[in-house]
Design an enzyme around this catalytic site. Sequence first.
Site, PDB file in Angstrom:
ATOM      1  N   CYS A   1       2.833   2.071  -5.287  1.00  0.00           N
ATOM      2  CA  CYS A   1       3.924   1.440  -6.324  1.00  0.00           C
ATOM      3  C   CYS A   1       4.684   0.868  -5.467  1.00  0.00           C
ATOM      4  CB  CYS A   1       4.605   2.349  -7.161  1.00  0.00           C
ATOM      5  SG  CYS A   1       3.593   3.466  -8.114  1.00  0.00           S
ATOM      6  N   ALA A   2       4.258  -0.440  -4.983  1.00  0.00           N
ATOM      7  CA  ALA A   2       4.693  -1.063  -3.680  1.00  0.00           C
ATOM      8  C   ALA A   2       5.732  -2.311  -3.811  1.00  0.00           C
ATOM      9  CB  ALA A   2       3.453  -1.897  -2.974  1.00  0.00           C
ATOM     10  N   ALA A   3       5.588  -2.967  -5.041  1.00  0.00           N
ATOM     11  CA  ALA A   3       6.260  -4.023  -5.508  1.00  0.00           C
ATOM     12  C   ALA A   3       7.858  -3.601  -5.541  1.00  0.00           C
ATOM     13  CB  ALA A   3       5.885  -4.725  -6.483  1.00  0.00           C
ATOM     14  N   PRO A   4       8.856  -4.753  -5.090  1.00  0.00           N
ATOM     15  CA  PRO A   4       8.740  -5.888  -4.455  1.00  0.00           C
ATOM     16  C   PRO A   4       8.424  -5.780  -2.929  1.00  0.00           C
ATOM     17  CG  PRO A   4      11.100  -5.400  -4.665  1.00  0.00           C
ATOM     18  CD  PRO A   4      10.295  -4.290  -5.312  1.00  0.00           C
TER      19      PRO A   4
ATOM     20  N   CYS B   1      13.729   6.984  -6.500  1.00  0.00           N
ATOM     21  CA  CYS B   1      15.259   6.793  -6.249  1.00  0.00           C
ATOM     22  C   CYS B   1      15.908   7.459  -7.398  1.00  0.00           C
ATOM     23  CB  CYS B   1      15.372   5.266  -6.023  1.00  0.00           C
ATOM     24  SG  CYS B   1      14.957   4.465  -7.463  1.00  0.00           S
TER      25      CYS B   1
HETATM   26  C1  LIG Z   1      10.526   2.060  -7.494  1.00  0.00           C
HETATM   27  S1  LIG Z   1       9.461   0.667  -7.640  1.00  0.00           S
HETATM   28  C2  LIG Z   1       8.833   0.402  -6.116  1.00  0.00           C
HETATM   29  C3  LIG Z   1       9.877  -0.176  -4.981  1.00  0.00           C
HETATM   30  C4  LIG Z   1       9.030  -0.492  -3.878  1.00  0.00           C
HETATM   31  N1  LIG Z   1       8.184   0.455  -3.265  1.00  0.00           N
HETATM   32  C5  LIG Z   1       9.794  -1.144  -2.650  1.00  0.00           C
HETATM   33  O1  LIG Z   1      10.263  -0.331  -2.140  1.00  0.00           O
HETATM   34  O2  LIG Z   1      10.133  -2.094  -2.815  1.00  0.00           O
HETATM   35  C6  LIG Z   1       8.286   1.050  -8.679  1.00  0.00           C
HETATM   36  C7  LIG Z   1       7.073   0.394  -8.877  1.00  0.00           C
HETATM   37  O3  LIG Z   1       5.927   0.945  -9.665  1.00  0.00           O
HETATM   38  C8  LIG Z   1       5.197  -0.030 -10.100  1.00  0.00           C
HETATM   39  N2  LIG Z   1       4.533   0.831 -11.059  1.00  0.00           N
HETATM   40  C9  LIG Z   1       4.859   1.477 -12.230  1.00  0.00           C
HETATM   41  N3  LIG Z   1       3.692   2.261 -12.565  1.00  0.00           N
HETATM   42  C10 LIG Z   1       2.492   1.941 -11.799  1.00  0.00           C
HETATM   43  C11 LIG Z   1       1.229   2.191 -11.756  1.00  0.00           C
HETATM   44  N4  LIG Z   1       0.608   2.865 -12.786  1.00  0.00           N
HETATM   45  N5  LIG Z   1       0.487   1.632 -10.966  1.00  0.00           N
HETATM   46  C12 LIG Z   1       1.035   0.895  -9.678  1.00  0.00           C
HETATM   47  N6  LIG Z   1       2.249   0.659 -10.031  1.00  0.00           N
HETATM   48  C13 LIG Z   1       3.066   0.966 -10.838  1.00  0.00           C
HETATM   49  C14 LIG Z   1       6.339  -0.727 -10.768  1.00  0.00           C
HETATM   50  O4  LIG Z   1       5.849  -2.125 -11.065  1.00  0.00           O
HETATM   51  C15 LIG Z   1       7.595  -0.803  -9.730  1.00  0.00           C
HETATM   52  O5  LIG Z   1       7.291  -1.951  -8.957  1.00  0.00           O
END
Ligand SMILES: C[S@@+](CC[C@H](N)C(=O)[O-])C[C@H]1O[C@@H](n2cnc3c(N)ncnc32)[C@H](O)[C@@H]1O
Length: 450
Positions: A267-270, A387
């Site tokens: 769950c990498a973005a951004p 978080c």
């Molecule tokens: C906490 S944020 C990630 C922050 C990121 N790891 C960083 O350090 O910049 C959670 C992310 O999970 C993504 N997300 C939610 N459900 C998901 C899924 N089923 N598969 C992949 N990504 C998912 C969201 O779009 C969001 O970008």
Amino acid sequence: MGSHSEPHSASLAPPLWQQLQACATALQAVLQGRNHAQALSLVDLRLRPAAQALLFAVLRQWGRTLALKKRLVQRQPSAPANALLCTGLALLVPNEQPMYPSHTLVSQLVEAAKRDPATKEQAAFVNACVRRFLREQDALMLQTDVLPSAQWNMPQWWIDRVRQDHPAHWQTILHASQQAAPMTVRVNQRLISRQALLAQWEEAGVRADVIGEHGLVLHQAKPVQTIPGFAQGWWSVQDGGAQWAAPLLLKGLKPRDGQPLRLLDACAAPGGKTAHLLECADAEVTALDVDAARCQRMADNLKRLQLKAEVVVADAAKPPTWWDGRVFDGILLDAPCTASGIVRRHPDIPWLRRASDVAGLAAQQKALLHALWPLLAPGGRLLYCTCSVFASEGRDQIQAFLANNNQARLLPSAGPFLPGVTANEETVTDNHARDHDGFFYALLERRPDA
Ligand SMILES: C[S@@+](CC[C@H](N)C(=O)[O-])C[C@H]1O[C@@H](n2cnc3c(N)ncnc32)[C@H](O)[C@@H]1O
């Protein structure tokens, strides 16, 4: 406002009445369910930094403001007048560091009301309400003090949950969550050393202290473009608590058969933690996210930092749709959560979430954890993090996973990080005056023979 100031350029500041109008526009959008970033995007670019500073101050008094308004107003005014009135009331609440003297605020608030056709007719009403608040302030504050939501500026369900999950620290956590967060950055050690960056900043008059292995905490927050090295990719904004993820996952991971480490950031973005992984290790990283727009932001961030990952738009909970069958040495699952640990930076969050959201998010976290576990090599490690300060998204989630999985072993890791709390100083030795967001980490190893 708290001890840290958020980016806000005072020297070229537009008149206060315009700033108040801009804040009220953004507040109205938050009250309609948008997050603060979406809400502020409705405001003229020139007014945005000032509007953000005001909006954050208003949201940090939101529980109190709702309680005061209930006592001052019988009939709900129109949405624009309501937003302007609430902006005024929140900023007038007695505070150790008031942003403006009350007489200035009141006159500028009335000016703001008069100059907008949508609120012009209600300028007298706004004026009467805020003046009555000032006259009856002591009594009104006493009456509202008895309400926990006014005292802590959080919804009642949120207070109850923090109290239940952290009986010894709930007040500290709630108090810390209301303060402004410092601006913390992570140095891109591939491009510059922390010492060299500090020296450049010193010359430019930017003062900072070190935190953790790669972090710097600025004495004064500033817009990123005004600080040396942002465009060159020398640093990224990232909280100190978040900077634990990459070192925690990488420590103890060894490449197999001379191949580079294969890592998945699920769950990498951004891309904050993806970038940190790449700054620390020569690894092949697959950076996955379900949100295409956020993946584009991640690609842009990685480009600025001169780092390379395979960015994939996909649902991490459905590996058959994207996985090539080769196991990973390490998996980072920074799962979607309530974000209850980062309220200092997102004071809109408690008011946008509903109590019922927590169970839904915990179910998503569980599904992700179960779907990704089989992708881990024997002896590999999965770092689960959120978080959040809610136990159902951290401790309880991991306890339930371990109870049903005899392949997994829980390894020691830092935290949990609780805003304002010192209790973890045995594991977090440079806790930097407890000035970090709330984070939960669990490092799980797949038994080598599993
Ligand atoms: C906490 S944020 C990630 C922050 C990121 N790891 C960083 O350090 O910049 C959670 C992310 O999970 C993504 N997300 C939610 N459900 C998901 C899924 N089923 N598969 C992949 N990504 C998912 C969201 O779009 C969001 O970008």
